[in-house]
Design a protein around this motif. Structure first.
Motif, short mmCIF file in Angstrom:
data_model
loop_
_atom_site.label_atom_id
_atom_site.label_comp_id
_atom_site.label_asym_id
_atom_site.label_seq_id
_atom_site.Cartn_x
_atom_site.Cartn_y
_atom_site.Cartn_z
N ALA A 114 0.82 -1.21 0.00
CA ALA A 114 0.00 0.00 0.00
C ALA A 114 0.85 1.27 0.00
N GLY A 115 2.07 1.18 0.53
CA GLY A 115 2.93 2.35 0.60
C GLY A 115 3.79 2.59 -0.62
N ILE A 116 3.70 1.71 -1.62
CA ILE A 116 4.51 1.87 -2.82
C ILE A 116 3.94 3.00 -3.68
N PRO A 117 4.74 4.00 -4.05
CA PRO A 117 4.23 5.08 -4.92
C PRO A 117 3.87 4.54 -6.30
N SER A 118 2.96 5.21 -6.97
CA SER A 118 2.50 4.75 -8.28
C SER A 118 3.61 4.78 -9.32
N ILE A 119 4.54 5.73 -9.21
CA ILE A 119 5.62 5.78 -10.20
C ILE A 119 6.52 4.56 -10.07
N VAL A 120 6.71 4.07 -8.84
CA VAL A 120 7.51 2.86 -8.64
C VAL A 120 6.81 1.65 -9.27
#
Length: 293
Positions: A114-120
């Protein structure tokens, strides 16, 4: 007395913050309506192509946002279809079947995801395609399926967490009643717990719809292009409204193009709002039918 004054002061500050937020949102929405409403007409969607030819795909639309609207709907539906069963299933497992150890490990994994940014997540999809291209699938390329898979991973945690919380919020008395009536665990889940938690579960689906419709970073690296027309399949390049807005804001040459960008932004807002309202209507209908039954 001092505590009462502090509580009153904090309440006033809280209300002022809420009003300030509402004011800022109202100003942004008003500005968008002022700039976007005058551009909403048939030419914004179809350019110089007739509605019949555009809808049936007889002629490509290059000067309108029709392909981006269709591509956004396809992408949202495919994303939710990929994330729906794993998200709800994992949430049910965490709430009803998992032991303490499994809850701890799976919960930590979901929190990290859930904490992964969308760009990653977009970089992950792009790296995956490069890996497949140089190993097992030389002809692998970015497309709608890859974008939907990455978006599904992005919205999966919210669906898992909302499903788990909706089931955990059900009173324990209801479970005890099911046990007293001789229900098996499967019968209890199917006939009692899932209908009772349907409101919260569908709330998670609503959030998934909205998140999948507005994300730009993921699709930027996984298959979206500025002018692709209508996608012929899930492996093709596609257009989407978030990227159309981003591209127009970055590359516009005339004020007319900029105005079309405002129109596209307003259409995306209406589309996301319509998806959320539709999901909310489905939720209310299902909840009402269950209560009557």
């Amino acid at each position: 007395m001092r505590l009462d004054r502090l509580t009153t002061t904090l309440n006033i500050i809280g209300w002022l913050a809420v009003l300030l937020l509402l004011l800022a949102m109202g100003c942004m929405l008003g500005f968008l309506l002022m700039r976007g409403l005058p551009t909403i007409n048939l030419s914004l969607f179809l350019g110089d192509v007739s509605p019949k030819e555009a809808i049936l795909g007889l002629r490509p639309v290059w000067d309108g946002i029709w392909p981006a609207c269709v591509g956004t709907l396809y992408l949202v539906c495919l994303t939710v279809a990929l994330a729906l069963f794993p998200g709800i299933g994992c949430g049910i497992y965490l709430a009803e079947y998992a032991g303490e150890r499994q809850k701890r490990w799976l919960g930590s994994a979901i929190d990290i995801l859930a904490g992964i940014p969308s760009i990653v997540m977009g970089l992950f999809g792009f790296t995956l395609i490069l890996f497949l291209r140089y190993t097992f699938l030389p002809h692998a390329n970015t497309g709608m399926l890859l974008a939907a898979i990455c978006l599904a991973l992005l919205i999966l945690p919210s669906m898992v967490l909302t499903t788990r919380e909706a089931l955990n919020a059900i009173p324990e008395d209801l479970r005890l009643t099911c046990a007293a009536l001789g229900f098996s665990q499967r019968q209890r889940l199917r006939h009692v717990l899932l209908p009772a938690a349907s409101r919260g579960i569908l709330g998670g689906i609503m959030l998934a719809f909205g998140r999948a419709a507005e994300d730009t970073a993921v699709i930027l690296l996984t298959g979206v292009v500025a002018n692709a027309g209508l996608a012929n399949g899930i492996f093709d390049k596609f257009q989407a409204l978030p990227f159309t807005i981003y591209y127009t804001a970055a590359q516009y040459q005339t004020q007319e193009e900029l105005q079309r960008g405002f129109g596209a932004a307003l259409i995306l807002l209406l589309l996301a709002g319509g998806l959320l309202l539709s999901a909310y209507a489905i939720e209310r209908t299902y909840h009402t039918r269950w209560k009557k039954g």
